[in-house]
Design an enzyme around this catalytic site. Structure first.
Site, short mmCIF file in Angstrom:
data_model
loop_
_atom_site.label_atom_id
_atom_site.label_comp_id
_atom_site.label_asym_id
_atom_site.label_seq_id
_atom_site.Cartn_x
_atom_site.Cartn_y
_atom_site.Cartn_z
N ASP A 148 14.47 22.02 26.46
CA ASP A 148 13.70 22.82 27.41
C ASP A 148 13.79 22.34 28.86
O ASP A 148 13.47 23.07 29.79
CB ASP A 148 12.22 22.86 27.00
N HIS A 149 14.25 21.12 29.08
CA HIS A 149 14.21 20.53 30.43
C HIS A 149 15.48 20.76 31.25
O HIS A 149 15.44 20.59 32.47
CB HIS A 149 13.97 19.02 30.33
N ASP A 213 7.02 12.88 26.31
CA ASP A 213 6.70 13.68 27.48
C ASP A 213 5.21 13.48 27.75
O ASP A 213 4.40 13.44 26.82
CB ASP A 213 7.00 15.16 27.24
N ARG A 500 1.37 19.88 37.53
CA ARG A 500 1.67 18.72 38.37
C ARG A 500 2.30 19.23 39.66
O ARG A 500 3.07 20.17 39.65
CB ARG A 500 2.63 17.79 37.61
N SER A 696 4.82 11.45 34.88
CA SER A 696 5.66 11.67 33.71
C SER A 696 5.79 10.41 32.86
O SER A 696 5.68 9.29 33.35
CB SER A 696 7.05 12.14 34.16
N ARG A 698 8.54 9.41 31.73
CA ARG A 698 9.96 9.04 31.77
C ARG A 698 10.16 7.54 31.83
O ARG A 698 9.73 6.85 32.76
CB ARG A 698 10.67 9.76 32.92
#
Length: 812
Positions: A148-149, A213, A500, A696, A698
């Site tokens: 999806d990213h 995520d 965000r 995030s 990440r």
């Protein structure tokens, strides 16, 4: 000094009748909740083992916990977390010295066994590259990958999806091969946003799930504890290694009244963000209760939980309610409601006990809630819609809105889209068309297909909207925007239903101000384009000299004709996936998108001696540390993505962004100086302010500094996920004991730990402090005191060089 005593319940004599009743109940569990559902005569039986939480195990653990805690009332958070303990007997032994079970909150580390793992395509790359290094042939818990990213939003679904699949073929093939090899369910590009798919297919009351995520808490809208983590944490669960979490405190948010008019679930969390700020929820799980929750839809609760990440909370959740049953049944999961009903009604597992203890309580009256607009540049700057016009002028925010965008993992449900299209129909009937670009993103293929069947997609398109692919798109920076040049110095504002809004996040333009609000408010604003317009009170002039005023939007929470499945090719292969060890994972050495990992070096047993490379000023999110947008294409290539390290950070000493200075005064881009010092074998550290690593999940924000020679971070406070990610990659995260010491430090100072070896030898149990010797450029030195939160296992990660190194030694 606090003298702890053992729980009184350990000396408690339990009546024989209570023993008989507990044993009988425990024996009945095997009949109520089969150990395996394979032999059940039901067409959905193959899904049972993969989608129903292990209620029998959880209830047995609840019995043990209740007995140990002398039947003290527990929050729902405690019930779900503690019943997922890997070894409840061991944990009971560890915590038995506390005065009360409530006292372990914020103090003890829990070792947990999650039920499921979910990974989006950008973060899945690094998670799987780390999993490969463990040498295991299959995963230990159900898991899924969601593409999806990496889909760029621009022209609409058909063109955008085809272009993104071609551009990212190497990555999608790698993820699909890994999924096939290790037994992971693969949701390909176009299938939908990870969090919406999880809500539709896998989230369940009482579930404990990890997701790579930060908005994984979306699943809390269906009664799960779902926590955003880095890839190394995901590997813990995928390998059945106990996953460690410091026991969170529990914040109770009491909802009273009922939403009405223009107010929506989004306004609950934007209001709460304004109350708490971006770090007010750090160390807490937010648990919603009160009679007001009975008036919310399941997807509305998911919206609230999703954006709980913006206040720093570990996660958020709601108790199991009728709205959940309606949603589960509507999405074809009657088998979950059947067993969840038993767990709730017979064993009281899926709700908080009456009289339970919250560490903090906030009350929000839904009946008095006004829509709010949050931003710019931070999700906690909350302005009621009635005041936005005045405040926007006072702050010189742009008065002409340049675009409106609805969708994202936060607000892309059928209910959200139906309420938005209700406003579109009102405006269309009055002869109005949008004055600014309008983008619509469905959350999943199931949502898109249902919207299409019910003519909602058609209505959006006929009224000027660009309907995008079922993906993250503009919300995460995947926006090929053409109306505003990226390098323009002119400020512009956008209204979005995203979660965000950090600077430059959406379109790469640092001058774009993103104002977060509900899909309803965004939709109304596109017909005015004026920051002074309040859709609740104001009218829009019509060409005939009249005026038009919106009525409050309305829609059903679920589609009257049920959900439509959609295109089969966008769904995974039917059934529970099994591992195929014969599949080969090939990564070319010539690839600039993928790179196999080389293990980091082990700790050498010595004190850390590092030089301050950069002193950061103000907000420093993971977007600042490891930028997304165009950099997402390098998520699987550690060397290439490391060229973005801290390029968004502001130098405290010069005010410059992406600028650091060598010891001789020569200026460099920040990652360039990191690389130079790495080549010179000069370990470095970064000094920063509050909530470092906000945003995030990440893990590249930790991986890249480690790869480039970073050894230590010293800050005023950390965001939870980022601090954990640093530990997982072998970087030592420290916080100032006295915040004023931040002002005493400068770039080029040498920081040397004192007592690190002792702390490591004690498994982190040295009182939680560490002295650091500071040597200035002129040779003067002094000692500052710092704090650490290293657990025994995290010390093991540090010694091994990383968590993956540590896990590799266990399995190999």
């Amino acid at each position: 000094m606090l003298v702890r005593r053992r729980f009184p319940l350990l000396q408690r004599v339990i009546k024989s009748s209570e023993v008989r009743r507990s044993l009988a109940t425990s024996q009945n569990l095997d009949q109520l909740f089969p150990t395996t559902y394979d032999n059940i005569n039901d067409k959905d039986a193959n899904k049972y083992n993969n989608q129903i939480p292990p209620y029998a195990k959880l209830i047995r653990n609840l019995f043990a916990l209740k007995k140990f805690a002398n039947d003290k009332p527990l929050t729902l958070t405690e019930k779900i977390l503690y019943t997922h303990l890997t070894d409840i007997k061991e944990t009971i032994g560890t915590i038995s010295s506390y005065n009360s079970i409530y006292d372990i909150r914020g103090d003890e580390y829990l070792k947990l066994s999650p039920d499921r793992v979910a990974m989006q395509d950008a973060s899945a790359q690094m998670a799987l590259l780390q999993f490969i290094n463990t040498g295991l042939q299959q995963i230990a818990v159900p898991a899924s990958i969601h593409c999806d990213h990496l889909i760029v939003g621009k022209n609409g679904e058909e063109k955008d999806l085809a272009r993104s699949i071609a551009t990212n073929k190497e990555i999608f093939d790698f993820l699909h091969n890994c999924a096939t090899k290790y037994g992971i369910q693969f949701w390909g590009p176009g299938s939908g946003i990870i969090h919406q798919i999880i809500l539709e297919n896998f989230s369940a009351p009482g579930l404990l799930m990890l997701g790579t995520d930060s908005h994984t808490p979306n699943a809390g809208g269906l009664g799960a504890i779902a926590i955003g983590v880095g890839g190394a944490d995901a590997v813990d669960a995928l390998t059945a290694t106990p996953w460690e979490l410091k026991t969170p405190k529990v914040m109770g948010v009491k909802l009273t009244g009922q939403l009405n008019g223009w107010s929506s679930p989004k306004d609950v969390i934007t209001k709460l963000a304004g109350l708490l700020t971006v770090r007010g929820g750090t160390g807490f799980i937010i648990e919603y209760f009160g009679e007001g929750i009975n008036h919310l839809s399941c997807t509305g609760m998911a919206t609230i939980c999703n954006m709980g990440a913006e206040v720093g909370a570990t996660t958020s959740l709601f108790p199991y309610m009728d709205a959940h049953k309606r949603y589960l049944n509507a999405t074809g999961r009657h088998f979950v409601t059947k067993y969840a009903d038993v767990a709730l009604n017979q064993f009281n597992l899926l709700r908080a006990d009456e009289g339970c203890h919250y560490d903090k309580v906030i009350e929000i009256d839904l009946s008095a809630l006004e829509p709010s607009v949050n931003g710019p540049f931070t999700p906690d700057l909350s302005t009621p819609i009635s005041e936005y016009g005045k405040i926007s002028k006072k702050n010189n925010w742009p008065q002409d809105i340049s675009a409106g965008l609805i969708g994202s993992c936060t607000n892309s449900s059928y209910e959200d889209m139906s309420r938005a299209v209700n406003l579109v129909k009102q405006a269309s009937k009055a002869g109005l068309k949008p004055k600014i670009p309008f983008f619509v993103t469905p959350g999943s293929e199931q949502i898109r297909a249902t919207l299409d069947r019910d003519d909602i997609i058609k209505t959006f398109a006929e009224n000027g909207a660009t309907v995008l692919s079922n993906a993250c798109g503009q919300c995460i920076g995947q926006w090929d925007r053409e109306d505003v040049p990226k390098q323009t110095q002119k400020e512009n504002s956008i209204f979005t239903s995203f979660n965000r809004n950090f600077r430059a996040r959406n379109d790469g333009n640092k001058n774009t101000m993103n104002f977060l609000t509900s899909p309803e408010v965004v939709t109304a604003m596109i017909y005015s384009g004026d920051a002074q317009f309040n859709p609740i009170t104001d009218s829009i002039p019509l060409p005939n000299g009249g005026s038009f005023k919106f009525s409050p939007p309305n829609a059903e929470e679920l589609p009257a004709n049920g959900f439509k499945h959609g295109r089969n090719e966008l769904y995974p292969t039917e059934g529970v996936p099994t591992a195929n060890p014969d599949v080969e994972i090939n990564v070319s050495q010539e690839s600039n998108r993928l790179q196999l990992l080389t293990p980091f070096d082990r700790w050498d047993g010595k004190e850390l001696k590092t030089t301050i490379l950069l002193k950061v000023e103000g907000k420093c999110t993971t977007d600042h540390i490891s930028a997304a947008g165009v950099w997402l294409k390098y998520k699987g290539h550690l060397e290439n993505i490391s060229y973005n390290t801290l390029i968004g950070a502001q130098n405290k000493e010069t005010g410059e962004v992406n600028k650091a200075y060598d010891l001789d005064g020569t200026g460099y881009d920040i990652p360039a100086l990191m690389m130079k010092w790495k080549d010179e074998n000069r370990p470095w550290n970064v000094v920063a302010e509050h909530n470092y690593g906000e945003g995030s999940a990440r893990e590249h924000a930790a991986l890249s500094p480690r790869y480039l020679g970073g050894k230590m971070l010293l800050v005023k406070s950390f965001a939870r996920i980022h601090e954990t990610n640093l530990k997982k990659q072998g970087i030592l995260p420290l916080t100032f004991m006295h915040e004023d010491d931040y002002d005493k430090l400068s770039s080029g100072d040498i920081l040397e730990t004192i007592g690190l070896a002792d702390m490591i030898n004690k498994g982190g149990d040295n009182g939680g402090t560490l002295d650091v010797k500071v040597t200035k450029k002129n040779g003067n030195s002094f000692i500052i005191k710092t704090k650490h939160t290293m657990s025994k296992d995290q010390v093991g990660f540090f010694k091994a060089g990383s968590a993956i190194n540590f896990i590799g030694t266990v399995f190999n």
